[in-house]
Design an enzyme around this catalytic site. Structure first.
Site, PDB file in Angstrom:
ATOM      1  N   ASP A 155      38.814  24.703  45.856  1.00 54.38           N
ATOM      2  CA  ASP A 155      39.883  23.709  46.045  1.00 54.38           C
ATOM      3  C   ASP A 155      39.926  23.371  47.536  1.00 54.38           C
ATOM      4  OD1 ASP A 155      41.144  25.858  47.227  1.00 54.38           O
ATOM      5  OD2 ASP A 155      42.948  25.782  45.971  1.00 54.38           O
ATOM      6  N   HIS A 156      40.996  22.687  47.957  1.00 53.11           N
ATOM      7  CA  HIS A 156      41.097  22.301  49.371  1.00 53.11           C
ATOM      8  C   HIS A 156      41.157  23.513  50.290  1.00 53.11           C
ATOM      9  CE1 HIS A 156      45.027  22.772  47.550  1.00 53.11           C
ATOM     10  NE2 HIS A 156      45.520  23.061  48.736  1.00 53.11           N
ATOM     11  N   CYS A 182      39.120  29.679  46.504  1.00 56.33           N
ATOM     12  CA  CYS A 182      40.409  29.017  46.709  1.00 56.33           C
ATOM     13  C   CYS A 182      41.131  29.790  47.807  1.00 56.33           C
ATOM     14  CB  CYS A 182      41.211  28.881  45.407  1.00 56.33           C
ATOM     15  SG  CYS A 182      41.853  30.409  44.694  1.00 56.33           S
ATOM     16  N   THR A 221      43.399  32.275  47.785  1.00 57.62           N
ATOM     17  CA  THR A 221      43.357  33.720  47.544  1.00 57.62           C
ATOM     18  C   THR A 221      42.158  34.154  46.719  1.00 57.62           C
ATOM     19  OG1 THR A 221      44.604  33.417  45.507  1.00 57.62           O
ATOM     20  CG2 THR A 221      45.889  33.879  47.514  1.00 57.62           C
ATOM     21  N   HIS A 245      27.607  47.010  38.181  1.00 59.53           N
ATOM     22  CA  HIS A 245      28.373  47.577  37.059  1.00 59.53           C
ATOM     23  C   HIS A 245      28.826  46.541  36.053  1.00 59.53           C
ATOM     24  CE1 HIS A 245      29.649  51.653  39.026  1.00 59.53           C
ATOM     25  NE2 HIS A 245      28.469  51.250  39.470  1.00 59.53           N
ATOM     26  N   HIS A 281      26.149  50.811  31.706  1.00 56.75           N
ATOM     27  CA  HIS A 281      26.998  49.632  31.889  1.00 56.75           C
ATOM     28  C   HIS A 281      26.795  48.574  30.802  1.00 56.75           C
ATOM     29  CE1 HIS A 281      27.935  51.358  35.737  1.00 56.75           C
ATOM     30  NE2 HIS A 281      26.665  51.307  36.114  1.00 56.75           N
TER      31      HIS A 281
HETATM   32  C1  RB5 Z   1      46.588  26.358  47.222  1.00 55.47           C
HETATM   33  O1  RB5 Z   1      47.681  26.220  48.075  1.00 55.47           O
HETATM   34  C2  RB5 Z   1      46.553  27.786  46.656  1.00 55.47           C
HETATM   35  O2  RB5 Z   1      47.610  27.977  45.773  1.00 55.47           O
HETATM   36  C3  RB5 Z   1      45.221  28.039  45.981  1.00 55.47           C
HETATM   37  O3  RB5 Z   1      44.184  27.820  46.884  1.00 55.47           O
HETATM   38  C4  RB5 Z   1      44.984  29.443  45.462  1.00 55.47           C
HETATM   39  O4  RB5 Z   1      45.269  30.409  46.425  1.00 55.47           O
HETATM   40  C5  RB5 Z   1      45.559  29.769  44.148  1.00 55.47           C
HETATM   41  O5  RB5 Z   1      45.341  30.845  43.584  1.00 55.47           O
END
Ligand code: RB5
Length: 150
Positions: A15-16, A72, A74, A105, A140
């Site tokens: 994503d961004h 993304c 996180t 694994h 595994h």
């Molecule tokens: C975007 O702001 C954020 O929510 C996304 O990149 C991600 O971390 C979601 O899990």
């Protein structure tokens, strides 16, 4: 005439929030001879991470790439999205050791990274371990087979 690359194609999605790290890692992959299938995002404008997790998952399912890299903020949202496809075993990793063990694994076929969490060097290390580690098989095998059951 150039020889065809023996390296697998890697489907990329972010994503961004993951765009910059995806681009940085793409720039690492290309000189190593990997073919990249970049499914976006293609800029820093706000987008929805499930769209890109699903796109990479579909590329894996359709055999357009055997492996994927998704990023993304996180790594959590995009890995949840990708893992809804039964063809995908996406592993959210924070370092090389996790990435190596995800291959050894879990036979993970998609590496998920959190661009707002992981540093650049750890991300590069995770990607390198992920791409250069084989599934361990043996004990595994049955466990990974069970991942396909509900
Ligand atoms: C975007 O702001 C954020 O929510 C996304 O990149 C991600 O971390 C979601 O899990």
């Amino acid at each position: 005439m150039t020889e065809p690359s023996s390296k697998p194609a890697i489907a990329l999605g972010s994503d961004h929030a993951g765009f910059e790290l995806k681009e940085l890692l793409k720039a690492e992959l290309l000189p190593q001879g990997y073919t990249v299938l970049d499914l976006g995002a293609f800029g820093p404008d706000s987008v929805d991470y499930p769209d890109f997790g699903h796109a990479v998952a579909q590329a894996i399912e359709e055999g357009r790439a055997p492996m994927g890299l998704i990023v993304c903020g996180t790594g959590i949202g995009i890995s949840i999205a990708a893992n809804r496809n039964p063809a995908v075993r996406a592993a959210l990793c924070h370092n090389g050791l996790e990435a190596r063990l995800a291959r050894e694994h879990n036979d993970a076929n998609v590496l998920a990274l959190g661009a707002r969490i992981i540093g650049t060097e750890a991300a590069k290390d995770a990607l390198s371990e992920f791409l250069n580690t084989e599934f361990g098989g043996g004990r595994h095998e049955g466990r990974v087979a069970k991942l396909g059951q509900s």
